[in-house]
Scaffold this motif. Structure first.
Motif, PDB file in Angstrom:
ATOM      1  N   ILE A 179       0.851  -1.265  -0.047  1.00 11.28           N
ATOM      2  CA  ILE A 179       0.073  -0.035   0.024  1.00 11.28           C
ATOM      3  C   ILE A 179       0.796   1.265   0.069  1.00 11.28           C
ATOM      4  CG2 ILE A 179      -1.730   1.314   1.328  1.00 11.28           C
ATOM      5  CD1 ILE A 179      -2.933  -1.320   0.318  1.00 11.28           C
ATOM      6  N   SER A 180       2.083   1.089   0.762  1.00  5.94           N
ATOM      7  CA  SER A 180       3.008   2.490   0.943  1.00  5.94           C
ATOM      8  C   SER A 180       3.383   2.999  -0.466  1.00  5.94           C
ATOM      9  CB  SER A 180       3.853   2.228   1.904  1.00  5.94           C
ATOM     10  OG  SER A 180       3.193   1.893   3.146  1.00  5.94           O
ATOM     11  N   VAL A 181       3.992   1.752  -1.064  1.00  7.01           N
ATOM     12  CA  VAL A 181       4.600   2.104  -2.357  1.00  7.01           C
ATOM     13  C   VAL A 181       3.839   2.806  -3.469  1.00  7.01           C
ATOM     14  CG1 VAL A 181       4.404  -0.176  -3.657  1.00  7.01           C
ATOM     15  CG2 VAL A 181       6.438   1.225  -3.872  1.00  7.01           C
ATOM     16  N   MET A 216       0.037  10.561   4.940  1.00  4.57           N
ATOM     17  CA  MET A 216      -0.401   9.361   4.379  1.00  4.57           C
ATOM     18  C   MET A 216       0.406   8.365   5.041  1.00  4.57           C
ATOM     19  SD  MET A 216      -2.648  10.615   2.535  1.00  4.57           S
ATOM     20  CE  MET A 216      -3.200   9.251   1.449  1.00  4.57           C
ATOM     21  N   GLY A 217       1.538   8.364   5.441  1.00  9.30           N
ATOM     22  CA  GLY A 217       2.156   7.316   6.037  1.00  9.30           C
ATOM     23  C   GLY A 217       1.238   6.676   7.348  1.00  9.30           C
ATOM     24  N   PRO A 218       1.005   7.584   8.423  1.00  9.11           N
ATOM     25  CA  PRO A 218       0.272   7.327   9.617  1.00  9.11           C
ATOM     26  C   PRO A 218      -1.055   6.852   9.166  1.00  9.11           C
ATOM     27  CG  PRO A 218       1.451   9.498  10.046  1.00  9.11           C
ATOM     28  CD  PRO A 218       1.837   8.903   8.668  1.00  9.11           C
ATOM     29  N   LEU A 219      -1.915   7.751   8.538  1.00  7.12           N
ATOM     30  CA  LEU A 219      -3.049   7.378   7.972  1.00  7.12           C
ATOM     31  C   LEU A 219      -3.486   5.889   7.561  1.00  7.12           C
ATOM     32  CD1 LEU A 219      -5.874   8.381   8.745  1.00  7.12           C
ATOM     33  CD2 LEU A 219      -5.835   9.498   6.580  1.00  7.12           C
ATOM     34  N   MET A 220      -2.561   5.734   6.162  1.00  6.47           N
ATOM     35  CA  MET A 220      -3.032   4.397   5.707  1.00  6.47           C
ATOM     36  C   MET A 220      -2.335   3.254   6.506  1.00  6.47           C
ATOM     37  SD  MET A 220      -4.275   5.498   3.008  1.00  6.47           S
ATOM     38  CE  MET A 220      -4.681   3.846   2.210  1.00  6.47           C
ATOM     39  N   THR A 221      -1.368   3.421   7.124  1.00  9.80           N
ATOM     40  CA  THR A 221      -1.041   1.933   8.085  1.00  9.80           C
ATOM     41  C   THR A 221      -2.007   1.987   9.050  1.00  9.80           C
ATOM     42  OG1 THR A 221       1.289   3.204   7.650  1.00  9.80           O
ATOM     43  CG2 THR A 221       0.907   1.427   9.498  1.00  9.80           C
ATOM     44  N   ALA A 222      -2.450   3.054   9.503  1.00 10.46           N
ATOM     45  CA  ALA A 222      -3.810   2.814  10.362  1.00 10.46           C
ATOM     46  C   ALA A 222      -5.023   2.193   9.835  1.00 10.46           C
ATOM     47  CB  ALA A 222      -4.071   4.199  11.232  1.00 10.46           C
ATOM     48  N   VAL A 223      -5.300   2.564   8.416  1.00 11.09           N
ATOM     49  CA  VAL A 223      -6.449   2.091   8.047  1.00 11.09           C
ATOM     50  C   VAL A 223      -6.149   0.476   7.903  1.00 11.09           C
ATOM     51  CG1 VAL A 223      -7.868   1.916   5.976  1.00 11.09           C
ATOM     52  CG2 VAL A 223      -7.346   4.143   7.001  1.00 11.09           C
ATOM     53  N   ILE A 224      -4.851   0.117   7.382  1.00 10.22           N
ATOM     54  CA  ILE A 224      -4.618  -1.234   7.219  1.00 10.22           C
ATOM     55  C   ILE A 224      -4.801  -1.956   8.425  1.00 10.22           C
ATOM     56  CG2 ILE A 224      -2.873  -2.900   6.630  1.00 10.22           C
ATOM     57  CD1 ILE A 224      -1.735  -0.673   4.730  1.00 10.22           C
ATOM     58  N   MET A 225      -4.095  -1.378   9.548  1.00  7.21           N
ATOM     59  CA  MET A 225      -4.430  -1.988  10.828  1.00  7.21           C
ATOM     60  C   MET A 225      -5.705  -1.979  11.285  1.00  7.21           C
ATOM     61  SD  MET A 225      -1.197  -3.103  10.852  1.00  7.21           S
ATOM     62  CE  MET A 225      -0.878  -3.667  12.382  1.00  7.21           C
ATOM     63  N   ALA A 226      -6.485  -1.006  11.066  1.00 11.93           N
ATOM     64  CA  ALA A 226      -7.944  -1.316  11.218  1.00 11.93           C
ATOM     65  C   ALA A 226      -8.482  -2.390  10.863  1.00 11.93           C
ATOM     66  CB  ALA A 226      -8.573   0.002  11.148  1.00 11.93           C
ATOM     67  N   LEU A 274       6.891   1.760  14.450  1.00  6.95           N
ATOM     68  CA  LEU A 274       7.785   1.094  13.568  1.00  6.95           C
ATOM     69  C   LEU A 274       7.363   0.817  11.878  1.00  6.95           C
ATOM     70  CD1 LEU A 274       9.256  -1.350  16.098  1.00  6.95           C
ATOM     71  CD2 LEU A 274       9.929   0.816  15.388  1.00  6.95           C
ATOM     72  N   LEU A 275       6.033   0.382  12.116  1.00  4.73           N
ATOM     73  CA  LEU A 275       5.248   0.377  10.523  1.00  4.73           C
ATOM     74  C   LEU A 275       5.297   1.678   9.942  1.00  4.73           C
ATOM     75  CD1 LEU A 275       2.427  -2.081  11.551  1.00  4.73           C
ATOM     76  CD2 LEU A 275       4.391  -2.590  10.198  1.00  4.73           C
ATOM     77  N   VAL A 276       4.985   2.517  10.555  1.00  9.71           N
ATOM     78  CA  VAL A 276       5.140   4.004  10.139  1.00  9.71           C
ATOM     79  C   VAL A 276       6.254   4.505   9.254  1.00  9.71           C
ATOM     80  CG1 VAL A 276       4.380   6.348  10.241  1.00  9.71           C
ATOM     81  CG2 VAL A 276       2.864   4.754  11.124  1.00  9.71           C
ATOM     82  N   ILE A 277       7.255   4.235  10.340  1.00 15.03           N
ATOM     83  CA  ILE A 277       8.656   4.659   9.698  1.00 15.03           C
ATOM     84  C   ILE A 277       9.031   3.673   8.162  1.00 15.03           C
ATOM     85  CG2 ILE A 277      11.199   4.461  10.159  1.00 15.03           C
ATOM     86  CD1 ILE A 277      10.290   4.855  13.084  1.00 15.03           C
ATOM     87  N   PHE A 278       8.657   2.488   8.360  1.00 13.29           N
ATOM     88  CA  PHE A 278       8.695   1.498   7.217  1.00 13.29           C
ATOM     89  C   PHE A 278       7.966   2.210   6.017  1.00 13.29           C
ATOM     90  CE2 PHE A 278       7.215  -2.227   5.025  1.00 13.29           C
ATOM     91  CZ  PHE A 278       8.326  -2.720   4.449  1.00 13.29           C
ATOM     92  N   ALA A 279       6.797   2.389   6.495  1.00  8.32           N
ATOM     93  CA  ALA A 279       6.033   2.844   5.366  1.00  8.32           C
ATOM     94  C   ALA A 279       6.207   4.100   4.741  1.00  8.32           C
ATOM     95  CB  ALA A 279       4.417   3.187   5.914  1.00  8.32           C
ATOM     96  N   ASN A 280       6.682   5.054   5.650  1.00  7.90           N
ATOM     97  CA  ASN A 280       7.250   6.075   5.001  1.00  7.90           C
ATOM     98  C   ASN A 280       8.668   6.095   4.077  1.00  7.90           C
ATOM     99  OD1 ASN A 280       5.574   7.740   6.571  1.00  7.90           O
ATOM    100  ND2 ASN A 280       7.122   8.074   8.258  1.00  7.90           N
ATOM    101  N   ILE A 281       9.439   5.169   4.476  1.00  7.85           N
ATOM    102  CA  ILE A 281      10.472   4.798   3.573  1.00  7.85           C
ATOM    103  C   ILE A 281      10.228   4.194   2.222  1.00  7.85           C
ATOM    104  CG2 ILE A 281      12.681   3.502   3.395  1.00  7.85           C
ATOM    105  CD1 ILE A 281      12.952   3.681   6.452  1.00  7.85           C
TER     106      ILE A 281
END
Lengths: 377, 262
Positions: A179-181, A216-226, A274-281
């Motif tokens: 999703i992040s890419v 987008m990093g925090p929000l999209m990761t959060a939606v996935i985790m939800a 940690l997931l958000v840092i990963f998603a950002n990169i």
């Protein structure tokens, strides 16, 4: 054996002792015999000094549940009308079945009818109010339980913590990366079209970097985790509820919130940044790919991105992810613990967990952005 | 009555993955029998039932229903065979999001072309048969455990099956409800001319309703004995079976003495 050319028929006669319904031939469901209403009307059309009804059958009478259900309907009708209904001339087995069926005469009170529109609206208002109160109460319970955990007086099973960290961390990396890419690429395309009008393609890096890190990093990761973890929490706890495990935890003197919610919440709160840092990169890499296609070379892109993002930007994004993690865990666990005990209720709890989590996420995101704006960070 | 095998189990071996559950099972169920599968906890009674009703595939051996092997039959044929089965599960297996009437209607809609009115009549009759007259619009969760079991029975007999399977019908019921359910099973199977296979370890049920049985042993992982439980109680060659059927004390008379059955 009976002949094949037999046919379904009945006669109704009246004599001094009452009305006689005589059944002949094949009355199994395959022969599609007449309905109870037809039989009843035929019986009513006769009159007799005695009001009693009797049913008898011919030697070639064949039957199954279909005729039994017809006769049962007649028996109920006769019972309501105070007519004696005599089945003693029927085959033994059929008599026994009808006896069983008519053994319980007293029907129960009908279930409560569904409420009217006004009542439903009122109930909906109350439920909004109730869910707000429940959310606050649950939040309070979680904060208390976390406090107890921090003070080392908790019943939380810390062995579970590692399990949940594994579940919501390493196992989510694949989907988060995908999703992040894509989100990074979407941001890059979005900016590139506009920026190329000014010949400022290189600023795509700023857009992607800030967009990913702050929003987008925090929000999209959060939606996935939800969808992934919040729903799983609700389903786990809901199934435990229907399996009476929550009851067992309570009667063993443990607190469900400390025992079940705290490890799940901590796992998510620890893993999300940690997931958000990963998603950002990964998102930046996706943006870089798109930019490379537009004659912005990678070194330029990295340089530009580095200059545009401050440590403060990264910190605001990570703080958001902590809040989101807490909200997802609370939505999931609250829905699970409040679940009913049926399979449908567990499904509803899972739906509620995801819907609530996403609403909480967007509201919290908006509030946090307002606060950041006021604070100037 | 001419005896005729409805179910024939030949040299059956059951496994979960590599774990052996039971092996070398050989028995048959005759038409009109009330057949009990008994044995201690964890011996594989419910697993055997799952094999008989076609939910689990045998590791080796054959299960013939009316002379036909369910597992090698075509999918259409399997559906046709299943139409003649009524099954109630350990926890009822009622659909919790449907009312009782809708629950009983599911097999009717699947297999018959009845009109709405006919279906309603039939549903009302089936529910009345199990003593739930007037409970059409209730949801399973609004009923007690015993009533749920009976509602599950109403759904199982919706299509007048020739073969009825029960997994622990009396589990979780008080002795009186459990006895009433047993009586209901006997009455229904007698008047519908059906065959009944029951998994249970309730001695009271075993002695009051069964006329044939198979005993599965958890130790040796095979069937230990096969026959009428009232005879097995006194004449089984295996002390373990006599011990089980007399609840550990061979001197005590069994609950529900012989000849109890009408």
């Amino acid at each position: 054996m009976t002949d094949r050319d037999e046919h379904t028929s009945f006669t109704v006669t009246a004599d001094g002792d009452g009305i006689v319904l005589h059944l002949k031939g094949d009355w199994t469901s395959a022969a599609a015999p007449p309905g109870a209403a037809a039989l009843r009307d035929a019986c009513q059309s006769q009159s007799s000094p005695s009001g009693d009804w009797r049913v008898s059958s011919a030697a070639d009478f064949r039957w199954d549940s279909t005729v039994a259900s017809r006769l049962f309907a007649l028996a109920l009708y006769c019972d309501r009308q105070d007519i004696a209904f005599d089945t003693s001339a029927l085959p033994d087995n059929l008599q026994k079945l009808l006896g069983l069926a008519t053994a319980v005469k007293q029907p129960p009170a009908p279930p409560a009818p569904p409420p009217g529109l006004a009542a439903q609206l009122k109930a909906a208002m109350h439920s909004v109010q109730d869910s707000a109160v429940e959310f606050l109460a649950f939040l309070g319970a979680v904060v208390l339980a976390l406090g107890a955990t921090l003070l080392g007086r908790s019943q939380a099973r810390m062995r579970d913590l590692l399990y949940f960290i594994e579940q919501c961390g390493p196992k989510a990396i694949g989907i988060v990366a995908l999703i992040s890419v894509l989100v990074g690429m979407i941001l890059a395309y979005l900016g590139a079209v506009q920026l190329s009008n000014f010949g400022a393609e290189v600023y795509v890096a700023n857009l992607v970097a800030l967009g990913m890190v702050r929003e987008m990093g925090p929000l999209m990761t959060a939606v996935i985790m939800a969808g992934r973890t919040g729903a799983a929490y609700a389903a786990q706890l809901g199934t435990m509820q229907s399996n009476e495990e929550i009851d067992a935890i309570t009667t063993l003197g443990l607190s469900p919130v400390e025992y079940l919610v705290v490890p799940r919440l901590l796992a998510l709160v620890l893993v999300m940044p940690l997931l958000v840092i990963f998603a950002n990169i990964i998102g930046l890499a996706g943006g870089g790919l798109v930019a490379a296609g537009m004659d912005v070379n990678i070194a330029q892109f990295i340089d530009q991105a580095r200059s545009s993002v401050t440590l403060g930007d990264i910190a605001t994004g990570l703080f958001k992810s902590l809040v989101f993690a807490g909200l997802i865990a609370i939505a999931g666990c609250q829905a699970g613990l409040a679940s009913g005990r049926t399979s449908a209720a567990v499904g509803n709890a899972t739906t509620r967990a995801v819907v609530h989590a996403i609403v909480y996420l967007v509201v919290a995101d908006a509030l946090l952005n307002i606060i950041y704006n006021l604070l100037g960070v | 009555m001419a005896t005729e095998s409805v179910i024939e189990v030949r040299d059956l071996t059951m496994r979960y993955g590599s774990r052996l559950i039971q092996e070398n099972l050989n028995f048959s169920v005759q038409r009109g029998d009330i057949f009990v599968i008994m044995g201690g906890s964890g011996c594989g009674k419910s697993t055997l039932l799952k094999h008989l009703i076609g939910l689990s595939v045998p590791a080796r051996g054959q299960i013939l229903v009316n002379g036909e092997d369910f597992f090698t039959a075509s999918p259409d044929r399997q559906t046709a065979i299943r139409r003649n089965w009524g099954i109630t599960y350990q926890r009822g297996g009622l659909f919790s999001d449907l009312t009782l009437a809708e629950n009983v209607a599911v097999p009717l809609q699947q297999y018959t072309e009845l009109s709405q009115a006919e279906m309603a009549e039939l549903i009302s009759y089936k529910l009345a048969l199990v003593g739930l007259h007037g409970f059409e619009d209730y949801y399973p969760s609004e009923l007690s455990g015993g009533m749920q079991k009976r509602a599950a029975l109403a759904r199982a007999i919706a299509l007048d099956p020739e073969l009825l399977f029960f997994d622990e019908p009396s589990a979780g019921l008080d002795p009186l409800s459990s006895r009433r359910l047993d009586e209901l099973i006997v009455q229904l199977s007698e008047s519908m001319g059906g065959t009944v296979v029951i998994v249970t370890h309730e001695l009271a049920s075993i002695f009051s309703i069964a006329n044939n049985s198979v005993f599965l042993d958890a130790e040796t992982r095979t069937q230990l004995d096969y026959g009428n439980p009232r005879e097995l109680l006194y004449h089984s060659r295996y002390p373990l079976v006599r011990h089980f059927l007399s609840r550990g004390g061979t001197d005590n008379p069994p609950p529900g003495s012989p000849g109890d059955r009408p």
